[in-house]
Design an enzyme around this catalytic site. Structure first.
Site, PDB file in Angstrom:
ATOM      1  N   HIS A   7      40.048  -1.265  27.266  1.00 27.51           N
ATOM      2  CA  HIS A   7      39.102  -0.894  26.202  1.00 27.51           C
ATOM      3  C   HIS A   7      38.490  -2.180  25.641  1.00 27.51           C
ATOM      4  O   HIS A   7      39.148  -3.223  25.631  1.00 27.51           O
ATOM      5  CB  HIS A   7      39.909  -0.170  25.117  1.00 27.51           C
ATOM      6  CG  HIS A   7      39.126   0.442  24.021  1.00 27.51           C
ATOM      7  ND1 HIS A   7      38.600  -0.288  22.975  1.00 27.51           N
ATOM      8  CD2 HIS A   7      38.787   1.733  23.779  1.00 27.51           C
ATOM      9  CE1 HIS A   7      37.979   0.533  22.141  1.00 27.51           C
ATOM     10  NE2 HIS A   7      38.076   1.761  22.604  1.00 27.51           N
ATOM     11  N   ASP A  36      48.468  -2.898  24.402  1.00 26.12           N
ATOM     12  CA  ASP A  36      47.571  -2.065  23.612  1.00 26.12           C
ATOM     13  C   ASP A  36      48.103  -0.639  23.738  1.00 26.12           C
ATOM     14  O   ASP A  36      47.925   0.010  24.762  1.00 26.12           O
ATOM     15  CB  ASP A  36      46.147  -2.187  24.178  1.00 26.12           C
ATOM     16  CG  ASP A  36      45.195  -1.155  23.581  1.00 26.12           C
ATOM     17  OD1 ASP A  36      45.645  -0.292  22.808  1.00 26.12           O
ATOM     18  OD2 ASP A  36      43.990  -1.217  23.906  1.00 26.12           O
ATOM     19  N   GLN A  45      46.626   4.441  23.274  1.00 28.10           N
ATOM     20  CA  GLN A  45      46.727   5.727  23.973  1.00 28.10           C
ATOM     21  C   GLN A  45      48.164   6.064  24.365  1.00 28.10           C
ATOM     22  O   GLN A  45      48.499   7.236  24.489  1.00 28.10           O
ATOM     23  CB  GLN A  45      45.863   5.706  25.253  1.00 28.10           C
ATOM     24  CG  GLN A  45      44.387   5.565  25.014  1.00 28.10           C
ATOM     25  CD  GLN A  45      43.756   6.776  24.311  1.00 28.10           C
ATOM     26  OE1 GLN A  45      44.314   7.872  24.283  1.00 28.10           O
ATOM     27  NE2 GLN A  45      42.595   6.563  23.724  1.00 28.10           N
ATOM     28  N   LYS A  78      45.222   8.133  16.102  1.00 30.91           N
ATOM     29  CA  LYS A  78      45.459   8.717  17.431  1.00 30.91           C
ATOM     30  C   LYS A  78      46.868   9.306  17.523  1.00 30.91           C
ATOM     31  O   LYS A  78      47.210   9.948  18.503  1.00 30.91           O
ATOM     32  CB  LYS A  78      45.261   7.662  18.524  1.00 30.91           C
ATOM     33  CG  LYS A  78      43.796   7.219  18.655  1.00 30.91           C
ATOM     34  CD  LYS A  78      43.608   6.373  19.885  1.00 30.91           C
ATOM     35  CE  LYS A  78      42.436   5.442  19.793  1.00 30.91           C
ATOM     36  NZ  LYS A  78      41.182   6.031  20.206  1.00 30.91           N
ATOM     37  N   CYS A 111      33.862   2.891  25.494  1.00 28.06           N
ATOM     38  CA  CYS A 111      34.228   1.498  25.164  1.00 28.06           C
ATOM     39  C   CYS A 111      34.898   0.791  26.338  1.00 28.06           C
ATOM     40  O   CYS A 111      35.825  -0.014  26.157  1.00 28.06           O
ATOM     41  CB  CYS A 111      35.127   1.417  23.928  1.00 28.06           C
ATOM     42  SG  CYS A 111      34.371   2.070  22.453  1.00 28.06           S
TER      43      CYS A 111
HETATM   44  N1  PMP Z   1      42.533   0.628  22.948  1.00 28.32           N
HETATM   45  C1  PMP Z   1      42.448   1.823  23.534  1.00 28.32           C
HETATM   46  C2  PMP Z   1      43.090   2.019  24.883  1.00 28.32           C
HETATM   47  C3  PMP Z   1      41.772   2.866  22.897  1.00 28.32           C
HETATM   48  O1  PMP Z   1      41.672   4.056  23.489  1.00 28.32           O
HETATM   49  C4  PMP Z   1      41.197   2.633  21.625  1.00 28.32           C
HETATM   50  C5  PMP Z   1      40.459   3.725  20.888  1.00 28.32           C
HETATM   51  N2  PMP Z   1      39.531   4.426  21.651  1.00 28.32           N
HETATM   52  C6  PMP Z   1      41.332   1.372  21.054  1.00 28.32           C
HETATM   53  C7  PMP Z   1      42.014   0.386  21.735  1.00 28.32           C
HETATM   54  C8  PMP Z   1      40.746   1.052  19.718  1.00 28.32           C
HETATM   55  O2  PMP Z   1      41.396   1.773  18.718  1.00 28.32           O
HETATM   56  P1  PMP Z   1      40.814   1.777  17.225  1.00 28.32           P
HETATM   57  O3  PMP Z   1      39.383   2.184  17.352  1.00 28.32           O
HETATM   58  O4  PMP Z   1      41.646   2.811  16.532  1.00 28.32           O
HETATM   59  O5  PMP Z   1      41.000   0.408  16.678  1.00 28.32           O
END
Ligand code: PMP
Length: 411
Positions: A124, A201, A204, A227, A367
């Site tokens: 991401h 990270d 997910q 999440k 993203c």
């Molecule tokens: N890493 C991953 C794998 C994600 O799916 C996301 C959210 N889509 C993020 C980071 C970023 O999370 P946040 O927008 O809650 O900071």
């Protein structure tokens, strides 16, 4: 549906509602943001109605109660991720903030020209751009683990990238597009053998898979409240105590200092050193309730239900003509996230037509522009499932895809 999860939907008030067009909501976008159970919503009200005030400051009774609640949430999160000390749990605004904190605080302090950071193309942007920026600032080099044709990390290639120059390996626990579950334990061991640090990270993975930072040798772990069935605006950075103690602060101001003088200041101990300013108090407390909720359900039940849903979804989706799913087709290697395209259908058109049938999915690059470049597609549609979904939700998705194919004259 797994027995003790059969009534689970009733815990989530939003899942009971119909949309303005009269269609019942079929929520298949938990990967972007999950829904909250009533206990979390009630906890938020409880804080504001009964004891809201600032934390760590007043001697008054409200301040005392709210601080106790927030620190209790921290301890429950510590237990949930298997950390050794509550001070290793830093409240941030989310995964993005947690990764930026380490990239900036650690990267600026420790990275030198020629040092290497290992990433890969499925990350991401939140686990990509912060490292890219700090690497550019410090003259460090990014290396990318190759992906296999079915969207897993090529571990042999990973091993070939590791060397004495590697300072950090950062990887997602679960891809937000491919659904790939990465072998973090093995990767951490290899990173440590090379003398590098290992960052996960967990945006997910943490809501769907058990994690134990000590057993898996994870040095840093980031995840987001929204999440994992908690509020937005709150997240966690776990860092091993010895590492956090040797990191300079990232944000400066109130709460993170021990002494301030006209010519210099001294920093507070952990975790306050990384929590400058008034934190997201109510959100942190309600995140504790969300964590209790997940703990009570238990990952055995969560994983069994999500596996059952994934099996059903994969079979149904693969039967749709001209539909391509990205990522591993082996269920053991993937979570309940399905990104796909249908030949001849623009993802935005598809998502818009699905919405008309009450199906909430996401479309775009999610993203992950480098991953979409790697897949040679501009965008995809993503259905992300969760234990509160049902096979009826998947039937509704398939029926809506049929409707969309007819409207787009593909059928
Ligand atoms: N890493 C991953 C794998 C994600 O799916 C996301 C959210 N889509 C993020 C980071 C970023 O999370 P946040 O927008 O809650 O900071």
């Amino acid at each position: 549906m797994v027995a003790n999860l059969s009534a689970i939907r009733n815990d989530f008030p939003i899942l009971q509602r119909s949309l303005p067009n009269g269609k019942p909501l079929v929520y298949l976008d938990s990967g972007a943001s999950a829904q909250r159970p009533q206990v979390v919503i009630d906890k938020i009200s409880e804080v504001y109605e009964q004891y809201y005030s600032n934390v760590h400051r007043g001697v008054h009774q409200l301040g005392d109660r709210v601080t106790t609640e927030m620190e209790s949430a921290r301890s429950r999160i510590q237990n949930f991720i298997g950390a050794e000390h509550p001070e290793e749990v830093i409240f941030t605004s989310g995964t993005t903030m947690s990764i930026n904190l380490v990239a900036q605080a650690w990267g600026r302090h420790y990275l030198k020209a020629g040092d290497e950071i290992i990433l890969n193309e499925m990350e991401h942007h939140a686990n990509f751009v912060p490292w890219q920026v700090v690497a550019q600032e410090q003259g460090a080099v990014l290396k990318f683990i190759q992906l296999t044709p079915d969207g897993r990390l090529d571990l042999e290639h990973y091993q070939s990238l590791l060397s004495a120059k590697t300072r950090m390996v950062s990887v997602t626990g679960m891809s937000n597009v491919l659904g790939t579950i990465n072998p973090v334990e093995e990767m951490a061991r290899l990173a440590h053998e090379a003398g590098a640090l290992f960052f996960v990270d967990g945006a997910q993975s943490v809501p769907h898979l058990p994690v134990n930072v000590v057993e898996s040798e994870i040095d840093f772990l980031a995840f987001s409240g929204h999440k994992i069935f908690g509020p937005s605006g709150i997240g966690v950075l776990y860092g091993r105590q010895a590492l956090l103690e040797n990191l300079p602060p990232f944000l400066f101001g109130g709460n993170m200092i021990s002494e301030v003088h006209l010519d210099e200041s001294k920093w507070a101990r952990l975790p306050a050193r990384f929590e400058a300013g008034t934190p997201a108090i109510t959100q942190a407390i309600a995140l504790g309730t969300a964590i209790d909720y997940v703990t009570e359900l238990g990952f055995d039940a969560i994983e069994a239900q999500e596996h059952h849903l994934s099996q059903y979804a994969l079979e149904k989706l693969l039967a749709v003509p001209d539909l391509e799913i990205y990522g591993p087709q082996e269920l053991a290697e993937r979570g309940a996230i399905f990104s796909f395209n249908i030949a001849g259908a623009h993802p935005e058109d598809l998502a818009t037509l699905l919405d008309r049938r009450g199906i909430a999915v996401r479309h775009g690059h999610h993203c992950t522009m480098p991953l979409h470049q790697h897949l040679k597609i501009p965008a995809s549609v993503r259905a992300s499932l969760c234990f509160y979904n049902t096979t009826e939700d998947i039937d509704a998705l398939i029926e809506a895809i049929d409707f969309a194919r007819q409207r787009l004259r593909l059928a």
